[in-house]
Enzyme design. Structure first.
Site, PDB file in Angstrom:
ATOM      1  N   GLY A 164      -2.274   1.834   4.920  1.00  0.00           N
ATOM      2  CA  GLY A 164      -0.951   2.393   4.726  1.00  0.00           C
ATOM      3  C   GLY A 164      -1.004   3.790   4.132  1.00  0.00           C
ATOM      4  O   GLY A 164      -2.048   4.465   4.148  1.00  0.00           O
ATOM      5  N   ASN A 172       0.844  -1.195   0.000  1.00  0.00           N
ATOM      6  CA  ASN A 172       0.000   0.000   0.000  1.00  0.00           C
ATOM      7  C   ASN A 172       0.881   1.247   0.000  1.00  0.00           C
ATOM      8  O   ASN A 172       1.085   1.888   1.023  1.00  0.00           O
ATOM      9  CB  ASN A 172      -0.933  -0.017   1.218  1.00  0.00           C
ATOM     10  CG  ASN A 172      -1.991   1.060   1.149  1.00  0.00           C
ATOM     11  OD1 ASN A 172      -1.856   2.123   1.734  1.00  0.00           O
ATOM     12  ND2 ASN A 172      -3.055   0.789   0.424  1.00  0.00           N
ATOM     13  N   ARG A 178      -1.162   4.988   1.100  1.00  0.00           N
ATOM     14  CA  ARG A 178      -2.196   5.270   0.096  1.00  0.00           C
ATOM     15  C   ARG A 178      -3.566   5.383   0.749  1.00  0.00           C
ATOM     16  O   ARG A 178      -4.346   6.272   0.419  1.00  0.00           O
ATOM     17  CB  ARG A 178      -2.223   4.198  -0.992  1.00  0.00           C
ATOM     18  CG  ARG A 178      -3.175   4.562  -2.147  1.00  0.00           C
ATOM     19  CD  ARG A 178      -3.226   3.496  -3.230  1.00  0.00           C
ATOM     20  NE  ARG A 178      -3.920   3.974  -4.413  1.00  0.00           N
ATOM     21  CZ  ARG A 178      -5.238   3.914  -4.607  1.00  0.00           C
ATOM     22  NH1 ARG A 178      -6.027   3.414  -3.666  1.00  0.00           N
ATOM     23  NH2 ARG A 178      -5.774   4.361  -5.728  1.00  0.00           N
ATOM     24  N   CYS A 179      -3.861   4.481   1.678  1.00  0.00           N
ATOM     25  CA  CYS A 179      -5.154   4.535   2.358  1.00  0.00           C
ATOM     26  C   CYS A 179      -5.365   5.865   3.067  1.00  0.00           C
ATOM     27  O   CYS A 179      -6.487   6.368   3.143  1.00  0.00           O
ATOM     28  CB  CYS A 179      -5.257   3.415   3.389  1.00  0.00           C
ATOM     29  SG  CYS A 179      -5.325   1.751   2.715  1.00  0.00           S
ATOM     30  N   MET A 180      -4.288   6.428   3.612  1.00  0.00           N
ATOM     31  CA  MET A 180      -4.401   7.640   4.430  1.00  0.00           C
ATOM     32  C   MET A 180      -4.391   8.920   3.615  1.00  0.00           C
ATOM     33  O   MET A 180      -4.316  10.010   4.192  1.00  0.00           O
ATOM     34  CB  MET A 180      -3.257   7.691   5.444  1.00  0.00           C
ATOM     35  CG  MET A 180      -3.295   6.601   6.484  1.00  0.00           C
ATOM     36  SD  MET A 180      -2.060   6.846   7.782  1.00  0.00           S
ATOM     37  CE  MET A 180      -0.525   6.687   6.840  1.00  0.00           C
TER      38      MET A 180
END
Length: 405
Positions: free
Chosen positions: A392, A349, A394-396
């Site tokens: 990770g 990620n 990208r998610c955040m």
């Protein structure tokens, strides 16, 4: 740059130079997590909030050091609530649920919240409110108020706001407001909707997709190349959601091809970006255990509708749609145990800041080493506490401005 000096809004890839990004600094909503509710609120543990904030601040500072404008969701929400009465009404309406609270308490709470200052209202909408914190006296005519315990939630907290990728994403010059699958996250989109609808920074921003009942989450959406979108279907995004998204982006001429990628319906692979992200214009880092089995249905825009082909091997279908000979896969070369551990810790990620430059959690030592051996610049951040929600870099992050490819 536009007239205000800000980068033009929009993105047509995963790897174009990142100019502006929406983050959410973890706040009091994480302090609401307990051993009794963390599973329901989708966290695997109870994060040390002070350390999570330190880690997030370091992440934001790294982005700023690379020339990225960091927009914080709580700041935007406070500014929006302070400037727009319509935004206040919308936010309160989404948070105060008469089906849960009953008519009497819902009316009293909504009336109270309408007079709360914008910074305090912003905190309540993100961190929630307990019965102990209610301004309404216990001897009210509300049966719900009389029967609930003090620590129960009147308004549920939103600890997963940390993962701004999921509630919206930009495709071309438009923003898509998503439909989140699980009850703990549904209200998040009301806050992003308020910001995009009423904050001056996003004035005039057109919508690409919104308000569909079938779930689509931003972590399942990868902009592989201009006009080419991959959508994971698994634990969160449904086939109906993927189909609705495809038709929407085709109608708005934002894409010509959508690849629908089935993934395991499991916590470890809740979104497509937990097993595969782009690290260069022609390269991905991918969970090695699924590399040879991942498939895709290819949906094309046609003059009189759409055509669907497949399923075919994902890497083959993606390369064909992108118009390249082959999609390069970074060979992590990991044994199955190490691969599984690092995938669980969001090793795949990554957030691309530019072609060949990514942000990754430092703990995924083997994956990061292989990325660097393949010519990818890896900018490492700590995530021992941030990762407890299974997300990770990208998610955040929700990129709101990237240079076009």
């Amino acid at each position: 740059m536009n007239a205000s000096g800000s980068a033009p809004l929009g993105a047509n890839s995963e790897v174009g130079q990142l100019r502006a990004v929406l983050l959410h600094r973890p706040g009091d909503e994480l302090k609401r997590l307990t051993p009794r509710n963390n599973d329901q609120l989708l966290f695997d543990g109870l994060p040390w909030v002070d350390r999570a904030q330190e880690e997030h601040d370091a992440f934001a500072d790294l982005l700023r050091s690379r020339g990225v404008e960091v927009l914080l969701l709580s700041d935007l929400l406070t500014e929006t609530l302070g400037a727009s009465g319509a935004a206040r009404i919308q936010g309160i309406g989404a948070a105060v649920d008469a089906r849960k609270l009953g008519h009497t308490l819902a009316q009293e709470l909504a009336a109270h919240l309408r007079g709360v200052p914008a910074p305090d209202l912003s905190t309540i909408l993100t961190a929630g409110m307990t019965f102990d914190e209610l301004p309404v006296a216990a001897n009210t005519a509300s049966l719900v108020r009389r029967m609930h315990h003090g620590g129960d939630f009147v308004i549920d907290p939103l600890p997963n706001l940390l993962f701004t990728r999921d509630s919206s994403f930009w495709i071309g010059p438009r923003v898509a407001i998503t439909s989140l699958a699980l009850p703990a996250r549904v209200r998040e989109t009301s806050l992003t909707d308020i910001i995009y609808a009423h904050h001056p920074r996003f004035r005039g921003a057109r919508r690409a997709y919104e308000s569909h009942t079938a779930p689509v989450e931003g972590g399942d959406v990868l902009l592989l190349a201009p006009g080419v979108v991959a959508v994971g279907v698994g634990e969160r995004t449904t086939p109906a959601g993927a189909e609705a998204l495809a038709r929407s982006v085709f109608e708005d001429e934002l894409a010509h091809t959508v690849l629908v990628v089935p993934i395991a319906q499991a916590r470890a692979s809740m979104h497509l970006d937990t097993v595969c992200t782009m690290v260069d214009h022609d390269a991905v880092v991918m969970y090695p255990i699924i590399q040879d089995t991942l498939s895709a249905f290819t949906i094309h825009r046609e003059d009189k509708g759409v055509s669907i082909r497949g399923a075919d091997p994902f890497l083959t279908a993606a390369a064909e749609a992108m118009g390249i000979g082959k999609l390069r896969v970074i060979d992590t070369g990991l044994d199955n145990v190490t691969a599984e551990r690092e995938q669980w810790d969001d090793g795949n990620n990554t957030l691309a800041l530019a072609p060949g430059v990514v942000v990754a959690y430092e703990r995924n030592v083997e994956t990061n080493a292989r990325l660097e051996a393949s010519g990818i610049e890896v900018l490492r951040i700590a995530g021992s506490e941030l990762g407890s929600g299974r997300g990770g870099p990208r998610c955040m992050s929700c990129p709101v401005a990237r240079d076009p490819l």
